[in-house]
Write a protein that holds these residues in place. Structure first.
Motif, PDB file in Angstrom:
ATOM      1  N   LEU A   9       0.841  -1.202   0.000  1.00 52.26           N
ATOM      2  CA  LEU A   9       0.000   0.000   0.000  1.00 52.26           C
ATOM      3  C   LEU A   9       0.881   1.258   0.000  1.00 52.26           C
ATOM      4  O   LEU A   9       0.652   2.209  -0.738  1.00 52.26           O
ATOM      5  CB  LEU A   9      -0.902  -0.012   1.242  1.00 52.26           C
ATOM      6  CG  LEU A   9      -1.807   1.206   1.450  1.00 52.26           C
ATOM      7  CD1 LEU A   9      -2.801   1.368   0.304  1.00 52.26           C
ATOM      8  CD2 LEU A   9      -2.565   1.095   2.776  1.00 52.26           C
ATOM      9  N   ARG A  10       1.934   1.232   0.828  1.00 51.77           N
ATOM     10  CA  ARG A  10       2.816   2.395   0.919  1.00 51.77           C
ATOM     11  C   ARG A  10       3.572   2.622  -0.383  1.00 51.77           C
ATOM     12  O   ARG A  10       3.729   3.756  -0.848  1.00 51.77           O
ATOM     13  CB  ARG A  10       3.802   2.191   2.076  1.00 51.77           C
ATOM     14  CG  ARG A  10       4.318   3.486   2.652  1.00 51.77           C
ATOM     15  CD  ARG A  10       5.190   3.273   3.856  1.00 51.77           C
ATOM     16  NE  ARG A  10       6.292   2.374   3.589  1.00 51.77           N
ATOM     17  CZ  ARG A  10       6.473   1.205   4.183  1.00 51.77           C
ATOM     18  NH1 ARG A  10       5.616   0.794   5.086  1.00 51.77           N
ATOM     19  NH2 ARG A  10       7.503   0.446   3.878  1.00 51.77           N
TER      20      ARG A  10
ATOM     21  N   HIS B 201       1.298   4.082  -2.892  1.00 46.56           N
ATOM     22  CA  HIS B 201       1.100   5.489  -2.538  1.00 46.56           C
ATOM     23  C   HIS B 201       2.287   6.331  -3.037  1.00 46.56           C
ATOM     24  O   HIS B 201       2.110   7.425  -3.583  1.00 46.56           O
ATOM     25  CB  HIS B 201       0.972   5.590  -1.012  1.00 46.56           C
ATOM     26  CG  HIS B 201       0.825   6.977  -0.486  1.00 46.56           C
ATOM     27  ND1 HIS B 201      -0.384   7.626  -0.439  1.00 46.56           N
ATOM     28  CD2 HIS B 201       1.746   7.861   0.007  1.00 46.56           C
ATOM     29  CE1 HIS B 201      -0.216   8.835   0.067  1.00 46.56           C
ATOM     30  NE2 HIS B 201       1.076   9.003   0.346  1.00 46.56           N
ATOM     31  N   THR B 202       3.484   5.785  -2.870  1.00 47.53           N
ATOM     32  CA  THR B 202       4.688   6.501  -3.333  1.00 47.53           C
ATOM     33  C   THR B 202       4.652   6.681  -4.850  1.00 47.53           C
ATOM     34  O   THR B 202       4.955   7.763  -5.380  1.00 47.53           O
ATOM     35  CB  THR B 202       5.961   5.709  -2.926  1.00 47.53           C
ATOM     36  OG1 THR B 202       5.964   5.590  -1.513  1.00 47.53           O
ATOM     37  CG2 THR B 202       7.228   6.406  -3.379  1.00 47.53           C
TER      38      THR B 202
END
Lengths: 114, 350
Positions: free
Chosen positions: A53-54, A57-58
């Motif tokens: 998820l991170r 997002h990046t």
């Protein structure tokens, strides 16, 4: 999704017409793109949802930085699904994101004459 | 120079924000791609502005802000959080958690500059107010100390004025004041009370200013009527000093009227007994009598220390508060030092 083309005026406007910063960012993008793709693959393979998820997002932020609205929208849709715990077709979505990251890289390479 | 702390796990964002911070001018950017390491840095350093990303590994932006705000002295430091426009819930939570403002992704230089400058102005204002408050505090402390010094000097000079009319000397008022402080300390009074009695005790006989010379300076024994007039110095001293807004002078008024009271109720002017006599009066009674006995006067020889101690001991519960005598004798080494430090001088001539 339309092919990526560098919208230089929009990006430069955001950067206060600072060419120097733009070139620096392109350079960094090109240095990091392989790592970004690898990080997506590795989180996916490990089934590590929070990391995936991170990373998505990046990527969303990265593509938005280079005024890739379509690419950022695609990443945003994946981010929303992952946040909701929906992992259907996540492999395809990640592959599409990696392809987009590389496509943007090619355009940027041409921009700086690489 | 403003220290701007930038925390983002994306190298490209760090580089971009650093470049934009440098364009602001008069800024020193400090970069961290790891919020945990940034937090460690914050324990020993105070930035002027924090720019922190929301989504990061190990500690997200909200957790960072909460931890940062919990550090001593970091509550007012402006914090800008980088978020996407669609993260409204995150924004609300960040505002509640201590973020001051937001930066949208992708970062726009005009927005970045305006918001960062606003936050740095806020910080400059905070520092100015803190410096000014601290400067004013120091100034008030210095002026207060000046006033206190002047007050102490005036008290000493007023006390000397009374002593000038008396065969007693300036050294007497210093010795009895320091003896009083020794008693106060050995009774367990706090430092403030000890200082107060040290400064107020010299005023004990200030009422002698109002006693006629033929009585005050009479070399022989006073008649009954003369002694009655002489006793009036306690009331006169109180009248002279009472009603002051100065804590020291008010304590002086209390001492003036109570230092001739006796523990058994046979003193003057009010024949108070026991604990009805104010504590400072009971303390000064011991210190004053001891010094009067052990000092040479035109009309008497100085008593030996041993005889004076016997007098105090025999006066326990009669003339003196037994606790005050105990406290005086417990500080005997200090008493001897005070006697050596303040020797009688030649009596001044008016």
């Amino acid at each position: 999704m339309l092919a990526y083309s560098l919208n230089r005026p929009v990006i430069l406007e955001r950067l206060g017409d600072d060419e120097e910063i733009l070139l620096m960012m392109i350079d960094m993008y090109l240095q990091d793109v392989d790592n970004n793709c690898a990080a997506l693959s590795s989180a996916l393979a490990a089934g590590d949802q929070p990391t995936l998820l991170r990373e998505v997002h990046t990527v969303k932020g990265l593509l938005a930085t280079f005024a890739d609205e379509d690419g950022a929208e695609m990443a945003a849709a994946s981010e929303s699904r992952l946040r909701a715990g929906d992992t259907n077709d996540v492999e395809a979505a990640i592959a599409a994101m990696q392809a987009r990251l590389r496509e943007v890289a090619e355009v940027l390479k041409r921009e700086i004459g690489g | 120079m403003h220290t701007v702390l930038i925390i983002d796990d994306s190298e490209i964002n760090l580089t971009l924000i650093k470049a934009l911070v440098l364009k602001l001018g008069d800024c020193d950017p400090v970069l961290f791609d790891n919020p945990v390491k940034a937090f460690e840095w914050c324990k020993a350093n105070v930035p002027d502005l924090v720019i922190v990303d929301y989504m990061m590994p190990d500690m997200d932006g909200l957790q960072f802000i909460a931890a940062f705000r919990a550090l001593h002295g970091r509550n007012e430091i402006p914090v800008l959080m980088i978020t996407a426009n669609d993260q409204k819930d995150v924004r609300y939570e960040a505002l509640m958690g201590g973020a001051n403002d937001f930066l949208n992704k992708p970062i726009d230089r005009a927005e970045f500059s305006a918001r960062s400058r606003n936050m740095l102005s806020l910080r400059t204002g905070q520092k100015y107010l803190a410096d000014r408050a601290s400067h004013l505090e120091a100034e008030v402390a210095a002026r207060t100390a000046d006033i206190r010094d002047r007050e102490k000097e005036l008290i000493f000079r007023i006390s000397r004025a009374a002593e000038f009319r008396d065969p007693e000397t300036g050294a007497h008022i210093q010795r009895m004041a320091y003896y009083s402080q020794v008693v106060a300390r050995n009774l367990g009074l706090d430092g403030k009370q000890q200082r107060l009695i040290l400064e107020a005790a010299p005023m004990h006989d200030v009422g002698k200013i109002g006693i006629p010379d033929y009585i005050l300076l009479k070399p022989g024994k006073l008649t009954h009527d003369e002694f009655e007039i002489m006793k009036g110095h306690a009331r006169l001293g109180h009248e002279l000093l009472a009603g002051s807004s100065s804590e020291t002078i008010s304590a002086g008024a209390e001492i003036a009227i109570s230092h001739h009271e006796k523990y058994d109720g046979s003193g003057y002017p009010h024949q108070l007994a026991g604990k009805s006599i104010p504590l400072f009066g009971r303390i000064v009674a011991v210190a004053d009598v001891f010094d009067a006995l052990t000092s040479e006067r035109p009309y008497k020889k100085a008593w030996s220390l041993e005889d004076a101690v016997v007098f105090l001991e025999e006066g326990r519960g009669k003339h003196f508060d037994p606790m005050c005598v105990e406290a005086f004798l417990a500080g005997w080494d200090d008493v001897i030092k005070i006697r050596q430090r303040f020797q009688d001088e030649i009596a001044p001539q008016l």
